[in-house]
Design a protein around this motif. Sequence first.
Motif, PDB file in Angstrom:
ATOM      1  N   GLY A   1      -3.879 -18.301 -22.134  1.00  0.00           N
ATOM      2  CA  GLY A   1      -2.208 -18.377 -22.759  1.00  0.00           C
ATOM      3  C   GLY A   1      -0.833 -17.896 -21.741  1.00  0.00           C
ATOM      4  N   ASP A   2      -1.761 -17.221 -20.106  1.00  0.00           N
ATOM      5  CA  ASP A   2      -0.962 -16.874 -19.255  1.00  0.00           C
ATOM      6  C   ASP A   2      -0.349 -15.384 -19.863  1.00  0.00           C
ATOM      7  N   LEU A   3      -1.393 -14.676 -20.242  1.00  0.00           N
ATOM      8  CA  LEU A   3      -1.047 -13.348 -21.002  1.00  0.00           C
ATOM      9  C   LEU A   3      -0.935 -12.186 -20.135  1.00  0.00           C
ATOM     10  N   ASP A   4      -1.826 -12.426 -18.770  1.00  0.00           N
ATOM     11  CA  ASP A   4      -1.917 -11.694 -17.716  1.00  0.00           C
ATOM     12  C   ASP A   4      -0.447 -11.835 -16.817  1.00  0.00           C
ATOM     13  N   ASN A   5       0.364 -13.069 -16.459  1.00  0.00           N
ATOM     14  CA  ASN A   5       1.743 -13.486 -16.142  1.00  0.00           C
ATOM     15  C   ASN A   5       2.694 -12.638 -17.640  1.00  0.00           C
ATOM     16  N   HIS A   6       2.782 -12.708 -18.646  1.00  0.00           N
ATOM     17  CA  HIS A   6       3.433 -12.167 -19.237  1.00  0.00           C
ATOM     18  C   HIS A   6       3.850 -10.703 -19.067  1.00  0.00           C
ATOM     19  N   VAL A   7       2.465  -9.926 -19.123  1.00  0.00           N
ATOM     20  CA  VAL A   7       2.475  -8.241 -19.260  1.00  0.00           C
ATOM     21  C   VAL A   7       3.003  -8.243 -17.467  1.00  0.00           C
ATOM     22  N   LEU A   8       2.784  -8.811 -17.280  1.00  0.00           N
ATOM     23  CA  LEU A   8       3.546  -8.388 -15.648  1.00  0.00           C
ATOM     24  C   LEU A   8       4.853  -8.317 -14.800  1.00  0.00           C
ATOM     25  N   ARG A   9       5.463  -9.750 -16.469  1.00  0.00           N
ATOM     26  CA  ARG A   9       6.809  -9.617 -16.218  1.00  0.00           C
ATOM     27  C   ARG A   9       7.259  -8.952 -17.083  1.00  0.00           C
ATOM     28  N   ASN A  10       6.449  -8.561 -18.014  1.00  0.00           N
ATOM     29  CA  ASN A  10       6.877  -7.426 -19.376  1.00  0.00           C
ATOM     30  C   ASN A  10       7.920  -6.296 -18.025  1.00  0.00           C
ATOM     31  N   VAL A  11       6.591  -5.564 -17.514  1.00  0.00           N
ATOM     32  CA  VAL A  11       6.339  -4.364 -16.373  1.00  0.00           C
ATOM     33  C   VAL A  11       7.684  -4.337 -15.626  1.00  0.00           C
ATOM     34  N   LEU A  12       7.782  -5.791 -14.919  1.00  0.00           N
ATOM     35  CA  LEU A  12       8.568  -6.079 -14.061  1.00  0.00           C
ATOM     36  C   LEU A  12      10.078  -5.749 -14.966  1.00  0.00           C
ATOM     37  N   ALA A  13      10.336  -6.404 -15.564  1.00  0.00           N
ATOM     38  CA  ALA A  13      11.883  -6.264 -16.740  1.00  0.00           C
ATOM     39  C   ALA A  13      12.262  -4.823 -16.661  1.00  0.00           C
ATOM     40  N   THR A  14      10.875  -4.088 -17.576  1.00  0.00           N
ATOM     41  CA  THR A  14      10.634  -2.556 -18.268  1.00  0.00           C
ATOM     42  C   THR A  14      11.264  -1.869 -16.494  1.00  0.00           C
ATOM     43  N   LEU A  15      10.693  -2.308 -15.637  1.00  0.00           N
ATOM     44  CA  LEU A  15      11.413  -1.376 -14.037  1.00  0.00           C
ATOM     45  C   LEU A  15      12.560  -1.502 -13.996  1.00  0.00           C
ATOM     46  N   LYS A  16      12.727  -2.591 -13.636  1.00  0.00           N
ATOM     47  CA  LYS A  16      14.640  -3.188 -13.610  1.00  0.00           C
ATOM     48  C   LYS A  16      15.394  -2.212 -14.278  1.00  0.00           C
ATOM     49  N   SER A  17      15.361  -2.147 -16.081  1.00  0.00           N
ATOM     50  CA  SER A  17      15.654  -1.609 -16.861  1.00  0.00           C
ATOM     51  C   SER A  17      16.024   0.287 -16.230  1.00  0.00           C
ATOM     52  N   LEU A  18      15.070   0.517 -15.630  1.00  0.00           N
ATOM     53  CA  LEU A  18      15.154   1.291 -15.509  1.00  0.00           C
ATOM     54  C   LEU A  18      16.181   2.455 -13.728  1.00  0.00           C
ATOM     55  N   THR A  19      16.381   1.018 -13.139  1.00  0.00           N
ATOM     56  CA  THR A  19      17.265   1.459 -12.142  1.00  0.00           C
ATOM     57  C   THR A  19      18.954   0.994 -12.069  1.00  0.00           C
TER      58      THR A  19
ATOM     59  N   THR B   1       1.085  -1.236  -0.250  1.00  0.00           N
ATOM     60  CA  THR B   1      -0.222   0.220  -0.205  1.00  0.00           C
ATOM     61  C   THR B   1       0.942   1.118  -0.340  1.00  0.00           C
ATOM     62  N   THR B   2       1.731   1.430   0.433  1.00  0.00           N
ATOM     63  CA  THR B   2       3.075   2.105   0.313  1.00  0.00           C
ATOM     64  C   THR B   2       3.394   2.736  -1.000  1.00  0.00           C
ATOM     65  N   PRO B   3       3.057   3.952  -2.505  1.00  0.00           N
ATOM     66  CA  PRO B   3       3.423   3.839  -3.435  1.00  0.00           C
ATOM     67  C   PRO B   3       4.951   4.045  -4.021  1.00  0.00           C
ATOM     68  N   ALA B   4       5.426   3.651  -4.078  1.00  0.00           N
ATOM     69  CA  ALA B   4       7.118   3.319  -4.613  1.00  0.00           C
ATOM     70  C   ALA B   4       7.009   4.854  -5.121  1.00  0.00           C
ATOM     71  N   THR B   5       8.177   5.719  -5.094  1.00  0.00           N
ATOM     72  CA  THR B   5       8.911   6.727  -5.543  1.00  0.00           C
ATOM     73  C   THR B   5       9.887   6.830  -6.725  1.00  0.00           C
ATOM     74  N   THR B   6      10.771   5.164  -7.173  1.00  0.00           N
ATOM     75  CA  THR B   6      11.519   5.281  -7.664  1.00  0.00           C
ATOM     76  C   THR B   6      10.949   3.531  -8.961  1.00  0.00           C
ATOM     77  N   PRO B   7      11.812   3.904  -9.780  1.00  0.00           N
ATOM     78  CA  PRO B   7      11.268   2.977 -10.006  1.00  0.00           C
ATOM     79  C   PRO B   7      11.824   1.651  -9.572  1.00  0.00           C
ATOM     80  N   GLU B   8      13.266   1.403  -8.810  1.00  0.00           N
ATOM     81  CA  GLU B   8      14.006   0.486  -8.043  1.00  0.00           C
ATOM     82  C   GLU B   8      12.600  -0.115  -7.509  1.00  0.00           C
ATOM     83  N   GLY B   9      11.933   0.689  -6.810  1.00  0.00           N
ATOM     84  CA  GLY B   9      10.799   0.627  -5.690  1.00  0.00           C
ATOM     85  C   GLY B   9       9.144  -0.031  -5.689  1.00  0.00           C
TER      86      GLY B   9
END
Length: 120
Positions: A102-120, A71-79
């Motif tokens: 097709g497990d598309l929900d898993n794919h989209v969330l993993r893609n968002v995670l990868a993008t966020l990690k690339s910003l840190t 519930t605590t909003p992150a203030t950085t891409p890393e968070g």
Amino acid sequence: MIDRRTLIQSAPIAALAAGATAHTSQLDPHRAWVAEYSVTHERLYAPGTTDFGTDHPDWLRLRELDKLICTTPATTPEGAAIQLEFALSDEANMDLTGGIAGDLDNHVLRNVLATLKSLT
């Protein structure tokens, strides 16, 4: 249990998708909370550990950490990446994926995670 809508609302994904980068003089507390969660979870569920009740101090702390992390909003891409990685972890057991063919929900969330990690 945290549902998908709550997770998405608590993460600053819209700002990140627009290319915004949050600046802060303090680090997100999410890394420390997740580290404490992992240690407490391992201790509580270690092999040979006796059954515990919902009034056990470690169980109560896990519930507190769940709430803080989610519930605590992150203030950085890393968070934000740490929050999403936690939500997708087996420890958190949020069952966020598996609801779309097709497990598309898993794919989209993993893609968002990868993008966020690339910003840190």
